[in-house]
Scaffold this motif. Structure first.
Motif, PDB file in Angstrom:
ATOM      1  N   GLY A   1      17.676  47.743   0.084  1.00 31.47           N
ATOM      2  CA  GLY A   1      17.094  47.088   1.253  1.00 31.47           C
ATOM      3  C   GLY A   1      18.107  46.917   2.366  1.00 31.47           C
ATOM      4  O   GLY A   1      17.803  47.150   3.544  1.00 31.47           O
ATOM      5  N   VAL A   2      19.327  46.537   2.003  1.00 30.78           N
ATOM      6  CA  VAL A   2      20.384  46.371   3.007  1.00 30.78           C
ATOM      7  C   VAL A   2      20.713  47.709   3.667  1.00 30.78           C
ATOM      8  O   VAL A   2      20.841  47.790   4.891  1.00 30.78           O
ATOM      9  CB  VAL A   2      21.643  45.727   2.375  1.00 30.78           C
ATOM     10  N   VAL A   3      20.839  48.767   2.864  1.00 27.57           N
ATOM     11  CA  VAL A   3      21.123  50.096   3.423  1.00 27.57           C
ATOM     12  C   VAL A   3      19.995  50.524   4.357  1.00 27.57           C
ATOM     13  O   VAL A   3      20.245  51.033   5.461  1.00 27.57           O
ATOM     14  CB  VAL A   3      21.348  51.147   2.311  1.00 27.57           C
ATOM     15  N   THR A   4      18.766  50.312   3.942  1.00 24.58           N
ATOM     16  CA  THR A   4      17.615  50.709   4.761  1.00 24.58           C
ATOM     17  C   THR A   4      17.598  49.965   6.086  1.00 24.58           C
ATOM     18  O   THR A   4      17.458  50.574   7.158  1.00 24.58           O
ATOM     19  CB  THR A   4      16.302  50.458   3.991  1.00 24.58           C
TER      20      THR A   4
ATOM     21  N   THR B   1      20.074  48.236   7.624  1.00 30.19           N
ATOM     22  CA  THR B   1      21.228  48.483   8.487  1.00 30.19           C
ATOM     23  C   THR B   1      21.223  49.896   9.064  1.00 30.19           C
ATOM     24  O   THR B   1      21.569  50.080  10.232  1.00 30.19           O
ATOM     25  CB  THR B   1      22.553  48.203   7.747  1.00 30.19           C
ATOM     26  N   SER B   2      20.836  50.887   8.266  1.00 31.84           N
ATOM     27  CA  SER B   2      20.814  52.251   8.812  1.00 31.84           C
ATOM     28  C   SER B   2      19.752  52.387   9.897  1.00 31.84           C
ATOM     29  O   SER B   2      20.000  53.011  10.940  1.00 31.84           O
ATOM     30  CB  SER B   2      20.612  53.289   7.709  1.00 31.84           C
ATOM     31  N   ALA B   3      18.588  51.798   9.684  1.00 30.58           N
ATOM     32  CA  ALA B   3      17.553  51.842  10.716  1.00 30.58           C
ATOM     33  C   ALA B   3      18.013  51.101  11.972  1.00 30.58           C
ATOM     34  O   ALA B   3      17.786  51.571  13.100  1.00 30.58           O
ATOM     35  CB  ALA B   3      16.255  51.236  10.191  1.00 30.58           C
ATOM     36  N   SER B   4      18.690  49.978  11.794  1.00 33.84           N
ATOM     37  CA  SER B   4      19.189  49.206  12.945  1.00 33.84           C
ATOM     38  C   SER B   4      20.215  50.007  13.745  1.00 33.84           C
ATOM     39  O   SER B   4      20.170  50.027  14.977  1.00 33.84           O
ATOM     40  CB  SER B   4      19.825  47.897  12.467  1.00 33.84           C
ATOM     41  N   VAL B   5      21.122  50.658  13.029  1.00 33.12           N
ATOM     42  CA  VAL B   5      22.161  51.443  13.703  1.00 33.12           C
ATOM     43  C   VAL B   5      21.547  52.623  14.451  1.00 33.12           C
ATOM     44  O   VAL B   5      21.938  52.930  15.583  1.00 33.12           O
ATOM     45  CB  VAL B   5      23.228  51.900  12.678  1.00 33.12           C
ATOM     46  N   VAL B   6      20.563  53.281  13.851  1.00 32.12           N
ATOM     47  CA  VAL B   6      19.911  54.417  14.510  1.00 32.12           C
ATOM     48  C   VAL B   6      19.151  53.950  15.746  1.00 32.12           C
ATOM     49  O   VAL B   6      19.277  54.542  16.827  1.00 32.12           O
ATOM     50  CB  VAL B   6      18.979  55.164  13.528  1.00 32.12           C
TER      51      VAL B   6
ATOM     52  N   LEU C   1      27.974  46.571  11.168  1.00 31.42           N
ATOM     53  CA  LEU C   1      26.720  47.004  10.528  1.00 31.42           C
ATOM     54  C   LEU C   1      26.940  48.260   9.689  1.00 31.42           C
ATOM     55  O   LEU C   1      26.422  48.365   8.572  1.00 31.42           O
ATOM     56  CB  LEU C   1      25.647  47.271  11.585  1.00 31.42           C
ATOM     57  N   CYS C   2      27.698  49.202  10.218  1.00 31.91           N
ATOM     58  CA  CYS C   2      27.989  50.433   9.479  1.00 31.91           C
ATOM     59  C   CYS C   2      28.793  50.137   8.216  1.00 31.91           C
ATOM     60  O   CYS C   2      28.529  50.723   7.155  1.00 31.91           O
ATOM     61  CB  CYS C   2      28.746  51.417  10.363  1.00 31.91           C
ATOM     62  N   LEU C   3      29.755  49.225   8.306  1.00 31.34           N
ATOM     63  CA  LEU C   3      30.557  48.873   7.140  1.00 31.34           C
ATOM     64  C   LEU C   3      29.726  48.146   6.086  1.00 31.34           C
ATOM     65  O   LEU C   3      29.893  48.385   4.877  1.00 31.34           O
ATOM     66  CB  LEU C   3      31.756  48.019   7.562  1.00 31.34           C
ATOM     67  N   ILE C   4      28.831  47.279   6.520  1.00 31.16           N
ATOM     68  CA  ILE C   4      27.933  46.590   5.586  1.00 31.16           C
ATOM     69  C   ILE C   4      27.059  47.610   4.870  1.00 31.16           C
ATOM     70  O   ILE C   4      26.847  47.524   3.655  1.00 31.16           O
ATOM     71  CB  ILE C   4      27.090  45.530   6.320  1.00 31.16           C
ATOM     72  N   MET C   5      26.547  48.571   5.627  1.00 32.88           N
ATOM     73  CA  MET C   5      25.721  49.610   5.024  1.00 32.88           C
ATOM     74  C   MET C   5      26.513  50.396   3.987  1.00 32.88           C
ATOM     75  O   MET C   5      26.022  50.661   2.887  1.00 32.88           O
ATOM     76  CB  MET C   5      25.174  50.560   6.084  1.00 32.88           C
ATOM     77  N   GLY C   6      27.724  50.768   4.319  1.00 30.89           N
ATOM     78  CA  GLY C   6      28.562  51.503   3.376  1.00 30.89           C
ATOM     79  C   GLY C   6      28.851  50.703   2.118  1.00 30.89           C
ATOM     80  O   GLY C   6      28.796  51.234   1.001  1.00 30.89           O
ATOM     81  N   ALA C   7      29.143  49.430   2.275  1.00 31.45           N
ATOM     82  CA  ALA C   7      29.409  48.568   1.125  1.00 31.45           C
ATOM     83  C   ALA C   7      28.167  48.449   0.235  1.00 31.45           C
ATOM     84  O   ALA C   7      28.272  48.505  -0.999  1.00 31.45           O
ATOM     85  CB  ALA C   7      29.863  47.185   1.595  1.00 31.45           C
TER      86      ALA C   7
END
Length: 103
Positions: A48-51, A53-58, A81-87
């Protein structure tokens, strides 16, 4: 050029996440019988976090294409945001490994 390539990769991640979540759900139902364990909960949260954050960044990158080359407080939030997504992706992979290798 590197920022543009990273943005394209982020678009692919954002588009792939619904498929990843769906196939993960199917695998969980088939292999684990749908048993809700702590590891599954952690993987769901991480997905959920990856989804999100990636949508937010895009979306942010589409609205403000200059964010990737900007300096200052706003770009720090973008990078965070990108670092949170990676983590979150690393956490999901770690717990996926625990499921597969039972360690």
């Amino acid at each position: 050029a590197l920022g543009q390539a990273a943005f394209y990769n982020m678009v692919i991640v954002a588009l792939a996440m619904p498929v990843v979540i769906f196939t993960g759900y199917l695998h969980w139902q088939k292999r684990l019988g749908g048993n809700l364990t702590k590891i599954i909960i952690y993987k769901m949260i991480a997905a959920g976090v990856v989804t999100i954050t990636s949508a937010s960044v895009v979306i942010w990158g589409i609205i403000d294409p200059g964010i990737r080359s900007a300096q200052g407080g706003v770009s720090i939030v973008y990078i965070l945001l990108c670092l949170i997504m990676g983590a979150a992706a690393i956490i999901a992979g770690y717990f996926g490994g625990k499921l597969v290798f039972n360690k």
